[in-house]
Design a protein around this motif. Structure first.
Motif: not given
Length: 334
Positions: A223-235
């Protein structure tokens, strides 16, 4: 359900990620072939791309993802006529798949229970307006390869068997991956891929450690890992969406056309498909980066992807195809 590994979290493999992003901006580029060692993130990147792609608008209940009621084929009975938003389809085509499973066939259950002749759509219908992924593409049976070549050329899947006469759109981005040690790809299919990438295992300890660290975090603190990288994926997702909108407005300077032709001549590539693909890829890269027109910096980055797999073999030159393209780029675009 565990979500796919984030696209932005893949360590290295910049060319592979760039090629996939370019096909997302301009699906007309013609697909991506990823060849390389096992365990280098080929399948992971495709699964991650599926979660990254913007949604499409399609008619609810239409098995071929028709965008408007007017586009729904006559044989479809389940379409409601209402437009809905759905994820861009990414369909796996497994090895050993039958032709009926790929193209579609007579709905046997309906024929037996109701005595009605109806069409059961196949994988090509599901992949329309999306991606068709083939792992170990070099091991695909010849009759399936021939079928894909026909559909890729026309953009239409035609089924003429068992008393059925069905046609439906089948336009998709073909993504293939494989290990070259297990066999080469047929030249006819190889030429259908717009871009090609060779991937290798990380060759530095630091990079290997980072791969292990991220994969371990993905599995143990998901959960923590996905939350962190979701920001980069959104970009990346936002840049793809903006690139699609900007692509029709992207100019093509005559100097870039000249450079594409000069590179093709220098490399001795047959036909015009290579330079046309290189031009589309450069234009897609410019749109993705928010540039009004492609220039030589864009051509330098996309030329190895668009031309490497179209090179003739030279028994007197031991350099790889990518190295030969890079060398030609430095000479022509100096």
């Amino acid at each position: 359900m565990t979500r796919a590994f984030p696209f932005s979290a893949i360590v290295g493999q910049a060319d592979m990620k760039l090629a996939m992003i370019l096909t997302a901006v301009d699906p007309g580029i013609g697909g991506v072939l990823v060849f390389g060692d096992r365990g280098t993130g080929k399948s992971t990147a495709v699964r991650a791309l599926a979660a990254l792609l913007p949604q499409i608008t399609a008619i609810e209940g239409c098995p071929v993802n028709s965008p408007t009621p007017e586009d729904v084929p006559d044989w479809v009975e389940t379409a409601t006529g209402q437009q809905v938003r759905r994820p861009t389809p990414v369909v796996d085509l497994p090895l050993g798949v039958t032709e009926d499973r790929v193209t579609g066939a007579l709905d046997i259950e309906r024929a037996l229970t109701r005595g009605e002749k109806a069409f059961e759509p196949g994988l090509l219908a599901r992949a329309n307006r999306g991606y068709l992924y083939i792992d170990e593409v070099n091991l695909l049976e010849d009759h399936v390869v021939d079928l894909l070549l026909d559909v890729a050329q026309t953009g239409v899947n035609a089924v003429e068997r068992e008393g059925l006469s069905i046609r439906h759109p089948a336009r998709f981005v073909l993504v293939g991956s494989g290990n070259p040690e297990e066999g080469e790809l047929r030249p006819q299919l190889l030429d259908r891929f717009g871009l090609s990438v060779d991937v290798r295992s990380p060759d530095t300890i630091e990079e290997r450690v980072e791969v292990i660290r991220r994969r371990d975090a993905f599995e143990t603190d998901h959960a923590c890992f996905m939350q962190r990288w979701e920001i980069e994926d959104a970009k990346v997702r936002d840049a793809i969406t903006a690139g699609r909108l900007a692509l029709p407005l992207t100019r093509t300077p005559d100097e870039v056309l000249h450079d594409c032709a000069a590179l093709s001549v220098a490399l001795g590539v047959d036909g015009l498909r290579g330079e046309l693909t290189m031009l589309r890829a450069a234009r897609a890269l410019a749109a993705y980066e928010g540039t009004a027109a492609p220039d030589r910096s864009h051509l330098r980055r996309v030329a190895p992807l668009a031309m490497g797999h179209r090179m003739r073999r030279d028994p007197l030159d031991e350099a790889s195809a990518t190295a030969r393209v890079t060398r030609a780029v430095e000479e022509v675009l100096a």
